[in-house]
Design a protein around this motif. Structure first.
Motif, PDB file in Angstrom:
ATOM      1  N   LYS B  81       0.823  -1.224   0.000  1.00  0.00           N
ATOM      2  CA  LYS B  81       0.000   0.000   0.000  1.00  0.00           C
ATOM      3  C   LYS B  81       0.849   1.264   0.000  1.00  0.00           C
ATOM      4  CE  LYS B  81      -4.329  -1.889   1.524  1.00  0.00           C
ATOM      5  NZ  LYS B  81      -5.256  -2.147   2.607  1.00  0.00           N
ATOM      6  N   ASN B  82       2.101   1.148   0.471  1.00  0.00           N
ATOM      7  CA  ASN B  82       2.982   2.316   0.495  1.00  0.00           C
ATOM      8  C   ASN B  82       3.801   2.484  -0.787  1.00  0.00           C
ATOM      9  OD1 ASN B  82       2.060   2.854   2.978  1.00  0.00           O
ATOM     10  ND2 ASN B  82       3.955   2.420   4.082  1.00  0.00           N
ATOM     11  N   GLY B  83       3.494   1.686  -1.790  1.00  0.00           N
ATOM     12  CA  GLY B  83       4.177   1.888  -3.065  1.00  0.00           C
ATOM     13  C   GLY B  83       5.228   0.850  -3.401  1.00  0.00           C
ATOM     14  N   GLY B  84       5.352  -0.198  -2.584  1.00  0.00           N
ATOM     15  CA  GLY B  84       6.305  -1.268  -2.908  1.00  0.00           C
ATOM     16  C   GLY B  84       5.781  -2.150  -4.042  1.00  0.00           C
ATOM     17  N   PHE B  85       6.688  -2.868  -4.678  1.00  0.00           N
ATOM     18  CA  PHE B  85       6.325  -3.756  -5.783  1.00  0.00           C
ATOM     19  C   PHE B  85       6.812  -5.164  -5.430  1.00  0.00           C
ATOM     20  CE2 PHE B  85       7.062  -6.075  -9.660  1.00  0.00           C
ATOM     21  CZ  PHE B  85       6.122  -5.616 -10.587  1.00  0.00           C
ATOM     22  N   VAL B  86       5.885  -6.147  -5.454  1.00  0.00           N
ATOM     23  CA  VAL B  86       6.290  -7.542  -5.196  1.00  0.00           C
ATOM     24  C   VAL B  86       6.033  -8.368  -6.448  1.00  0.00           C
ATOM     25  CG1 VAL B  86       6.182  -9.455  -3.565  1.00  0.00           C
ATOM     26  CG2 VAL B  86       5.292  -7.226  -2.896  1.00  0.00           C
ATOM     27  N   PHE B  87       7.095  -8.994  -6.927  1.00  0.00           N
ATOM     28  CA  PHE B  87       6.934  -9.929  -8.046  1.00  0.00           C
ATOM     29  C   PHE B  87       6.845 -11.327  -7.432  1.00  0.00           C
ATOM     30  CE2 PHE B  87       9.465 -12.355 -11.474  1.00  0.00           C
ATOM     31  CZ  PHE B  87       8.295 -12.813 -12.068  1.00  0.00           C
ATOM     32  N   VAL B  88       5.696 -11.976  -7.617  1.00  0.00           N
ATOM     33  CA  VAL B  88       5.462 -13.298  -7.029  1.00  0.00           C
ATOM     34  C   VAL B  88       5.438 -14.336  -8.144  1.00  0.00           C
ATOM     35  CG1 VAL B  88       3.891 -14.669  -5.614  1.00  0.00           C
ATOM     36  CG2 VAL B  88       4.093 -12.208  -5.221  1.00  0.00           C
ATOM     37  N   ASP B  89       6.253 -15.371  -8.006  1.00  0.00           N
ATOM     38  CA  ASP B  89       6.369 -16.375  -9.072  1.00  0.00           C
ATOM     39  C   ASP B  89       6.181 -17.766  -8.475  1.00  0.00           C
ATOM     40  OD1 ASP B  89       6.895 -17.035 -11.794  1.00  0.00           O
ATOM     41  OD2 ASP B  89       8.914 -17.678 -11.208  1.00  0.00           O
ATOM     42  N   ASP B  90       5.250 -18.515  -9.046  1.00  0.00           N
ATOM     43  CA  ASP B  90       4.912 -19.857  -8.559  1.00  0.00           C
ATOM     44  C   ASP B  90       5.866 -20.882  -9.169  1.00  0.00           C
ATOM     45  OD1 ASP B  90       3.816 -22.284  -8.007  1.00  0.00           O
ATOM     46  OD2 ASP B  90       1.876 -21.900  -8.963  1.00  0.00           O
ATOM     47  N   CYS B  91       6.704 -21.477  -8.345  1.00  0.00           N
ATOM     48  CA  CYS B  91       7.663 -22.470  -8.864  1.00  0.00           C
ATOM     49  C   CYS B  91       6.995 -23.789  -9.251  1.00  0.00           C
ATOM     50  CB  CYS B  91       8.735 -22.763  -7.833  1.00  0.00           C
ATOM     51  SG  CYS B  91       9.854 -21.423  -7.615  1.00  0.00           S
ATOM     52  N   ASN B  92       5.750 -23.982  -8.846  1.00  0.00           N
ATOM     53  CA  ASN B  92       5.045 -25.200  -9.273  1.00  0.00           C
ATOM     54  C   ASN B  92       4.511 -25.057 -10.683  1.00  0.00           C
ATOM     55  OD1 ASN B  92       5.252 -26.665  -6.895  1.00  0.00           O
ATOM     56  ND2 ASN B  92       3.490 -25.619  -6.014  1.00  0.00           N
ATOM     57  N   HIS B  93       4.581 -23.832 -11.230  1.00  0.00           N
ATOM     58  CA  HIS B  93       3.990 -23.561 -12.537  1.00  0.00           C
ATOM     59  C   HIS B  93       2.659 -24.289 -12.698  1.00  0.00           C
ATOM     60  CE1 HIS B  93       6.122 -27.298 -13.274  1.00  0.00           C
ATOM     61  NE2 HIS B  93       7.244 -26.692 -13.031  1.00  0.00           N
ATOM     62  N   ASP B  94       1.838 -24.150 -11.696  1.00  0.00           N
ATOM     63  CA  ASP B  94       0.617 -24.946 -11.678  1.00  0.00           C
ATOM     64  C   ASP B  94      -0.493 -24.109 -11.032  1.00  0.00           C
ATOM     65  OD1 ASP B  94      -1.371 -26.750 -11.320  1.00  0.00           O
ATOM     66  OD2 ASP B  94      -0.135 -28.290 -10.387  1.00  0.00           O
ATOM     67  N   VAL B  95      -1.535 -23.796 -11.803  1.00  0.00           N
ATOM     68  CA  VAL B  95      -2.585 -22.933 -11.280  1.00  0.00           C
ATOM     69  C   VAL B  95      -3.321 -23.547 -10.095  1.00  0.00           C
ATOM     70  CG1 VAL B  95      -3.056 -21.558 -13.331  1.00  0.00           C
ATOM     71  CG2 VAL B  95      -4.149 -23.786 -13.073  1.00  0.00           C
ATOM     72  N   ASP B  96      -3.197 -24.881  -9.968  1.00  0.00           N
ATOM     73  CA  ASP B  96      -3.919 -25.518  -8.879  1.00  0.00           C
ATOM     74  C   ASP B  96      -2.972 -26.100  -7.824  1.00  0.00           C
ATOM     75  OD1 ASP B  96      -6.313 -26.115  -7.664  1.00  0.00           O
ATOM     76  OD2 ASP B  96      -6.329 -28.164  -8.470  1.00  0.00           O
ATOM     77  N   GLY B  97      -1.700 -25.685  -7.876  1.00  0.00           N
ATOM     78  CA  GLY B  97      -0.709 -26.227  -6.945  1.00  0.00           C
ATOM     79  C   GLY B  97      -0.853 -25.571  -5.576  1.00  0.00           C
ATOM     80  N   LEU B  98      -0.099 -26.111  -4.631  1.00  0.00           N
ATOM     81  CA  LEU B  98      -0.203 -25.639  -3.254  1.00  0.00           C
ATOM     82  C   LEU B  98       0.201 -24.170  -3.125  1.00  0.00           C
ATOM     83  CD1 LEU B  98      -0.767 -26.209  -0.307  1.00  0.00           C
ATOM     84  CD2 LEU B  98       1.551 -27.125  -0.078  1.00  0.00           C
ATOM     85  N   PHE B  99       1.289 -23.806  -3.782  1.00  0.00           N
ATOM     86  CA  PHE B  99       1.731 -22.414  -3.702  1.00  0.00           C
ATOM     87  C   PHE B  99       0.629 -21.490  -4.230  1.00  0.00           C
ATOM     88  CE2 PHE B  99       3.609 -18.533  -5.278  1.00  0.00           C
ATOM     89  CZ  PHE B  99       4.525 -18.180  -4.298  1.00  0.00           C
ATOM     90  N   ALA B 100       0.092 -21.835  -5.395  1.00  0.00           N
ATOM     91  CA  ALA B 100      -0.921 -20.982  -6.021  1.00  0.00           C
ATOM     92  C   ALA B 100      -2.132 -20.851  -5.101  1.00  0.00           C
ATOM     93  CB  ALA B 100      -1.331 -21.562  -7.373  1.00  0.00           C
ATOM     94  N   ARG B 101      -2.612 -21.985  -4.618  1.00  0.00           N
ATOM     95  CA  ARG B 101      -3.834 -21.957  -3.807  1.00  0.00           C
ATOM     96  C   ARG B 101      -3.615 -21.163  -2.518  1.00  0.00           C
ATOM     97  NH1 ARG B 101      -5.017 -27.230  -2.331  1.00  0.00           N
ATOM     98  NH2 ARG B 101      -3.474 -28.160  -3.686  1.00  0.00           N
TER      99      ARG B 101
END
Lengths: 438, 205
Positions: B81-101
């Motif tokens: 909210k203060n203007g930071g930028f987070v790039f989040v990348d799912d290493c499971n490359h899986d829309v239904d994987g644990l990281f994604a969910r």
């Protein structure tokens, strides 16, 4: 008739040449006697033998050239094929890449013919298949294999004084084995000039062990892994690299050795300095013909020396056009290795994948030599120096150039597809997805 | 101008220490293509620590569960909210994987159910340095055989005040860019160019 001695071949070639009225004429005779046996579901399905001799005549008038072939060798037939090639030559357009035929050449003598292979008969083939099937049946596996052997000769003569003759023998054996539940598969392939080095029973044991141990593979996540590539796994990728070392392709910007402005990467360090690759027709393990298809003499040529590209091969036209040394494409490839066995490599691996074979390889990008394909017939996970369990097959995306830059260690070279290739341990080999293939 | 620092967020759940060579490849590209001064080493910063607020760009990835503790959650929200930028990348490359969910669930809890939105492929991100007409470039890990067999042809993002604050990818760019830097010269097209876009967007928007 199929295998002509040097003198017999010379007599036919001389006779045929005597009918020639062309400015230049070159005649090539190829003959072979071969046999094969194929089995599947632990039973022999086909076996047979073949023999043939064929003659190809190239006649030239100025820069026009025509080729005709025949496989009858009475005087009338010889005259007929000569006339036919001359007729075609007269009708052909002039070749913009014409180069005069070679004159007399000096060839080394290489030992590629073995009586052991030439003497193989149907009983030998049946016995070879039986040993392989037994190795499968003893473990409750199903084998599908193929053995094929040839005795060959090639002879070439032209009206500029060139004469070349080379006899050779070869045997190729491969077998795939499956477990009865269809979840395990193993493979082995071996080829020799001297069939006495082949033991189909012993070789088949390797495939049988791989099949039995690869039941119920687990899925591993795709990604970059350290791999141990057996020679049968790396050969196709490596050959795709070695057989792309053409000078013209490099200078015309079509190859991985191209640089801007028609320059090439000769003299540059391309890969790990532990990699040295040469060809040598006199090598006792992988002997090859002392002459190339166009009659140029073969000799030992170093292609890559300690990672640096040393030589490219070319056609006679390209060599003369560019004022380059004329270097024929190699008849074999020998890659220096180390003394480690595959077992040693496994022991020294903390986490990795043992790959028996890559297949279904297709080019993705010729300029970086990026290829894709699948592992098959025995893929295993290694942890802390031990093979832990079989894993499901992967699709890979990898370039042999990148692969040879990520070298960890090299094993003792083995003969595979007429070349000597070491097993290799490679880090960061890119597996991009899983495959359901067994 | 302070040099750009590639900040990797360390969080207590799951695994945050993925693709160790990826940052150096991205930093190499920044040096190669831009005039942005860079710190040559990535910096690992705990999401619980206030140190995070010194840096405008951060990276969060993993294969496993993402479940922020109270401090992590609070910092993530404040940072974004203060203007930071987070790039989040799912290493499971899986829309239904644990990281994604689990990561998507965290975003729902912090920013509401509809905060993560599909990013249109004509978004400014795709033109912030290099131009990617077709949206996000595909990676070789997308058709992964794990059953989803989807090429994710868009990215998702949470926008704050009209700029991306959380860029979320299932494409596993981290793994795609995680190679020995010496091998980069053999690529026909440098595949880290899109990473340059992400960083340039984060620094200039």
């Amino acid at each position: 008739m199929a295998i002509l001695s040097k003198e017999e071949a010379q007599a036919i070639l001389k006779k045929a040449l005597s009918f020639s009225k062309a400015d230049e004429c070159e005649i090539t005779l190829n003959g072979n006697v071969g046999g094969n046996i194929r089995y599947a579901r632990n039973e022999v399905s086909t076996s047979g033998s073949e023999e043939n001799v064929s003659m190809a005549v190239e006649s030239r008038f100025g820069k026009r050239s025509g080729v005709a072939t025949i496989n009858e060798f009475d005087d009338k037939s010889l005259e007929k094929v000569i006339r036919r090639s001359e007729e075609i030559a007269r009708l052909a357009p002039e070749s913009p890449e014409y180069i005069e035929l070679l004159g007399p050449q000096k060839y080394i003598v290489t030992k590629e013919h073995f009586d052991s292979t030439a003497k193989v008969d149907p009983a030998y083939r049946a016995e070879a298949a039986a040993k392989s099937i037994k190795a499968a049946a003893d473990k409750g596996l199903t084998a599908a294999g193929f053995l094929e052997h040839y005795t060959n000769f090639t002879a070439k003569m032209n009206n500029k004084g060139l004469f070349a003759y080379h006899p050779s023998t070869s045997v190729d054996f491969s077998v795939t084995m499956r477990t009865d539940d269809g979840t395990g598969s193993g493979y082995v392939t071996q080829d020799y000039s001297d069939i006495s080095k082949l033991d189909t029973g012993k070789a088949s044991q390797i495939a049988a062990d791989k099949a039995a141990n690869s039941r119920n593979a687990k899925a591993l996540e795709p990604g970059k892994y350290t791999v141990i590539l057996e020679p049968a796994a790396s050969i196709d990728l490596l050959q795709n690299m070695f057989f792309n070392m053409d000078q013209r392709a490099a200078e015309e910007g079509r190859s991985f050795l191209s640089k801007a402005g028609g320059k090439t990467k000769v003299g540059e360090k391309l890969i790990d300095e532990r990699i040295t690759v040469y060809s040598d027709p006199n090598n006792l393990e992988v002997p090859s013909s002392p002459f190339a298809g166009d009659g140029r003499p073969q000799q030992k040529v170093t292609w890559i020396d300690k990672g640096v590209v040393k030589n490219l091969y070319n056609t006679r036209y390209w060599a003369s056009n560019k004022g380059a040394v004329s270097v024929p494409p190699p008849g074999n490839v020998i890659m220096e290795g180390g003394n480690e066995s595959i077992e040693d490599m496994i022991k020294n691996t903390k986490r990795g994948i043992l790959v028996t074979r890559l297949w279904y390889i297709r080019a993705v990008d010729p300029q970086t030599l990026l290829y894709t394909g699948l592992t098959r017939d025995g893929t295993f996970y290694i942890e802390n120096g031990k093979v832990m369990y079989p894993v499901k097959n992967f699709r890979f995306n990898e370039s042999p150039v990148i692969m040879l830059n990520n070298l960890e260690s090299l094993g003792k070279p083995q003969r595979i597809s007429g070349s000597l290739i070491p097993p290799m341990k490679i880090r960061d080999f890119t597996f991009t997805s899983l495959s359901d293939a067994v | 101008m302070l040099p750009f620092t590639f900040v990797r967020l360390q969080y207590r759940s799951g695994n945050w220490d993925t693709d160790p060579r990826m940052p150096s490849n991205l930093l190499h590209s920044l040096i190669q293509y831009t005039t942005v001064p860079v710190n040559e080493q990535e910096k690992v910063v705990s999401l619980e620590s206030a140190e995070l607020f010194k840096y405008p760009f951060s990276y969060l990835s993993g294969h496993k569960l993402v479940q922020f503790n109270q401090k992590e959650r609070q910092n993530f929200e404040t940072y974004v909210k203060n203007g930071g930028f987070v790039f989040v990348d799912d290493c499971n490359h899986d829309v239904d994987g644990l990281f994604a969910r689990s990561f998507e669930e965290q975003m729902r809890q912090i920013f509401g159910a509809n905060a993560l939105k599909k990013l249109p492929n004509n978004h400014k991100l795709y033109k912030s340095f290099f131009t990617f007409e077709e949206g996000p470039p595909t990676t070789s890990f997308e058709l992964n055989g794990w059953g989803d067999d989807l090429v994710h042809d868009y990215l998702k993002a949470i926008e704050v005040n009209g700029r991306i604050a959380v860029l979320y990818s299932n494409k596993d760019y981290g793994c795609e860019w995680d190679y020995d830097f010496r091998n980069k010269r053999w690529l026909a097209e440098d595949n880290t160019k899109f990473g340059v876009n992400i960083i340039m967007y984060a620094l200039t928007s």
